[in-house]
Design a protein around this motif. Structure first.
Motif, short mmCIF file in Angstrom:
data_model
loop_
_atom_site.label_atom_id
_atom_site.label_comp_id
_atom_site.label_asym_id
_atom_site.label_seq_id
_atom_site.Cartn_x
_atom_site.Cartn_y
_atom_site.Cartn_z
N ARG A 1 -7.56 1.63 2.15
CA ARG A 1 -7.21 1.78 0.73
C ARG A 1 -8.45 2.19 -0.04
O ARG A 1 -9.45 1.46 -0.08
N ALA B 1 -14.43 1.41 0.73
CA ALA B 1 -12.96 1.26 0.70
C ALA B 1 -12.60 0.00 1.49
O ALA B 1 -13.43 -0.54 2.24
N THR C 1 -2.19 3.82 -10.05
CA THR C 1 -3.58 3.32 -9.92
C THR C 1 -4.54 4.44 -9.56
O THR C 1 -5.75 4.31 -9.73
N ASN D 1 0.84 -1.21 0.00
CA ASN D 1 0.00 0.00 0.00
C ASN D 1 0.87 1.25 0.00
O ASN D 1 0.66 2.17 0.79
N ASP E 1 -5.05 5.18 -6.57
CA ASP E 1 -5.58 4.83 -5.25
C ASP E 1 -4.95 5.70 -4.16
O ASP E 1 -3.78 6.08 -4.23
N SER F 1 -9.97 2.95 -3.52
CA SER F 1 -9.70 2.69 -4.94
C SER F 1 -10.07 3.92 -5.76
O SER F 1 -11.04 4.62 -5.46
N SER F 2 -9.32 4.16 -6.83
CA SER F 2 -9.58 5.35 -7.66
C SER F 2 -10.85 5.19 -8.47
O SER F 2 -11.36 6.16 -9.03
N LYS F 3 -11.35 3.97 -8.54
CA LYS F 3 -12.56 3.75 -9.35
C LYS F 3 -13.68 4.60 -8.75
O LYS F 3 -14.02 4.46 -7.57
#
Ligand code: AHR
Length: 660
Positions: free
Chosen positions: A650, A603, A572, A539, A574, A652-654
């Motif tokens: 974490r 997340a 990513t 990470n 993220d 996510s960039s999504k």
């Protein structure tokens, strides 16, 4: 190993709630800092049976009969071997050196069988604390034989349990005279943790035997001469950004003759130069530079070879004991050749297949370059005139020939002191790109020194913390390291790399404690420290976002038992939040994600927590492992993390807009 837990259970250990907006607490986008993309990696040293008897998947101990009393006072060519005459056969056995398989591999066994008895006459090997085998699996056996009598000889090779029950076997007949390699596959029908390999010649005759080898068919990525799959996978699961090898003290060696020479460790295994391991055992070099580079590639870690700076370890002649003969320098008339070896390593790793050393890499099966970017010169050496002269020679030549290589210098074995000061002074004079700092200290040291790199001059060399660990494997140790690592992320502009040390150790053969991972012949035991390292490496990010996480209250902000960091991985997109708490009370704070843009719905939350005194052990390997769950995301959170915990979120960039 990561446990999934239900979100209700999670509430008992961590509570996120909405906080009202506060302008001062928002992250300042202008202060986003580029940090090293290679921050967290691993340190591999052939120490505590890390290579032979460890990561290297060879199951036969002393396969080439090269063990000797210099490795270990009680050892000789027959260590781990037994002369086998159980079927009432007889003859003679001797260790010979005339006309060996290769001059680099001088010893072999000569059997003169006068009567083969009921079962044959031969050798038995007990492996490294026994040979672990599994039912239904295949094992690749090979041996070099030199038949000296006129007729072909029938040979049987079998894996047997302690009572002699056969677990699997194969038979073949020799052909012709002269050294020849024979290869057989043995299918095993029963599980056994401590099998033995028996090689029997079932006829009268005279025969030389060398390089008796047994590998599991399944190695990591199924490479020939490969690595132990389970252990390699646990290492790979750290997702390290780089791997340093082959040490440690092993690189500069116990005296000049013991300096690790990379050229001795490539090519056919029977031609490699074996040598005494500085940690009082034997290095076959079966896991050599090609295998190190290949492993780095397999696990997506940049290779970081460290070469001796032309001097041996300052503890030579008495490693870790009082009364050493001290650091010795390679004679100046030999330094030109030594410097050339260093330059040749770059060609071996990166050169074209038509270059001398690039061709050797291609011949080993890897025509593509290994993309070597970093080279370390020296390992926590005493900074003497002898060292300095040789270091300068190597540094100047390498820098001139390969300005693209990032050279790592060395600044002694401690976080301060004479060698540290002198090492830094030399680095300043030469403008060395990166220097290698080492420290093994108590957990309290790590908690007291969280500001260490804030004070570093950004115009001097960058830092590689090549070896560090707090003295222990309890949760508290791991959390002290975690708190420190949040501060390394904040200083990721000056700390380029960091690797916990040592990485792996075989139970029953540890020369150094603590380690990150323990193992025996068939099982692997990651420590709590391992899980902390894994969370940081897996990470990591290349951008540091200050001010996203604030701990509650002045006192908490100054309390060095806690550390926070927020990084983003631009590859990513993220975002990763970390809250490390090595204190005995829960810690509250706020994470302001309002500038992140549109947040995804959820997340991943990972928490490592428990009793601070507890360690993972062979008896209780999962006493403390990360707990993973999915949480709903909110733009502003108040959080409370438990005492003695590491929390990683974490995002996510999504579904997330770019954080401006
Ligand atoms: O990591 C164990 C040893 O500690 C290394 O070989 C040496 O560099 C350090 O002193």
């Amino acid at each position: 190993m990561m446990k999934k837990i239900a979100s209700t259970a999670l509430l008992t250990i961590m509570v996120f709630t909405w906080f009202g907006a506060s302008a001062q607490q928002k992250a300042d986008a202008t202060k986003i800092k580029k940090i090293s993309p290679d921050l967290f990696g691993i340190f591999f040293e052939d120490l505590s049976y890390a290579a032979d008897g460890g990561l290297y998947a060879e199951l036969i101990q002393n396969r080439s009969f090269e063990y000797n009393p210099a490795d270990n006072r009680d050892w000789n060519s027959m260590t781990a071997w037994k002369y086998e005459t159980d079927g009432f056969g007889y003859g003679t056995i001797s260790v010979e050196t005339a006309a060996p398989v290769h001059p680099n591999n001088p010893h072999y066994i000569l059997l003169d069988i006068q009567d083969e008895g009921q079962k044959g006459v031969g050798l038995e090997n007990s492996g490294f604390d026994g040979i672990p085998v599994k039912a239904g699996k295949n094992y690749n056996f090979s041996v070099f034989l030199n038949v000296l009598s006129d007729q072909s000889l029938p040979v049987k090779v079998a894996l047997v349990d302690r009572k002699g029950k056969e677990l699997g076997s194969s038979s073949f007949t020799t052909s012709g005279k002269g050294w020849k390699k024979y290869a057989e596959q043995i299918h095993v029908n029963f599980d056994n943790d401590s099998a033995k390999l028996v090689l029997l010649i079932k006829a009268k005759g005279k025969i030389g035997i060398d390089m008796v080898s047994l590998f599991p068919e399944e190695t990591f990525k199924n490479h020939k001469n490969g690595l132990r799959a389970d252990l390699a996978q646990v290492i790979a699961d750290i997702r390290p950004k780089f791997m340093r090898f082959p040490g440690g003290c092993l690189t500069h060696g116990d005296g000049i003759a013991n300096i690790y020479r990379w050229k001795n460790t490539i090519g056919p295994v029977e031609q490699r130069v074996e040598q005494r391991n500085i940690w009082n055992y034997h290095q076959t070099a079966g896991l050599g530079y090609f295998e190190y580079f290949q492993f780095c590639e397999d696990i997506g870690a940049k290779p970081v070879p460290v070469l001796a700076a032309g001097v041996s370890c300052q503890n030579s002649g008495g490693t870790w004991r009082i009364g050493s003969t001290g650091q010795k320098g390679i004679p100046m008339e030999e330094m030109k050749a030594y410097v050339q070896d260093v330059l040749d390593l770059v060609e071996y790793a990166n050169g074209s297949v038509t270059s001398t050393w690039g061709a050797k890499r291609a011949a080993a099966g890897h025509p593509a370059p290994f993309n070597l970017e970093y080279v370390g010169i020296g390992n926590e050496d005493k900074i003497t005139g002898v060292f300095e002269k040789r270091f300068r020679m190597i540094y100047d030549a390498l820098h001139k020939a390969h300005p693209e290589i990032k050279i790592i210098g060395t600044v002694g074995p401690s976080p301060s002191g004479e060698d540290f000061e002198k090492g830094w002074k030399l680095a300043d004079q030469l403008s060395v790109g990166i220097v290698d700092e080492h420290y093994y200290e108590k957990p309290q040291w790590f908690l007291k020194n969280t500001q260490r790199y804030d004070a570093y001059n950004r115009l001097r060399s960058k830092v590689y913390i090549g070896e560090y660990a707090s003295w222990g494997n309890t949760l508290f140790n791991a959390l002290a390291e975690a708190v420190y690592m949040t501060n390394l992320e904040r200083n990721g502009d000056v700390v380029r790399m960091a690797s916990y040390a040592p990485l792996i150790a075989r139970i029953g053969h540890t020369s150094w404690n603590p380690n990150l991972i323990y193992f025996n012949g068939s099982k692997v035991f990651p420590t709590v420290n391992y899980y902390v390292q894994q969370q940081f490496a897996a990470n990591s990010g290349n951008e540091y976002l200050p001010g996203v996480i604030k701990l509650k209250g002045e006192k908490a902000a100054l309390d060095t038992t806690a550390g926070v960091s927020t990084v983003r991985d631009s590859a990513t997109g993220d975002l990763i939040l970390k809250i490390a708490n090595a204190g005995n009370a829960a810690v509250s704070g706020e994470a302001d994600l309002s500038k992140i843009g549109q947040l995804p719905q959820s997340a991943t939350l990972i928490v490592i927590t428990g009793n601070p005194e507890v360690k993972n052990s062979a008896d209780n390997p999962q006493a403390i492992v990360p707990q993973s769950s999915v949480i709903k995301l909110q733009k502003k959170w108040a959080f409370t993390v438990p005492a003695y915990s590491l929390t990683v979120v974490r995002i996510s960039s999504k579904g997330m807009e770019k954080h401006k």
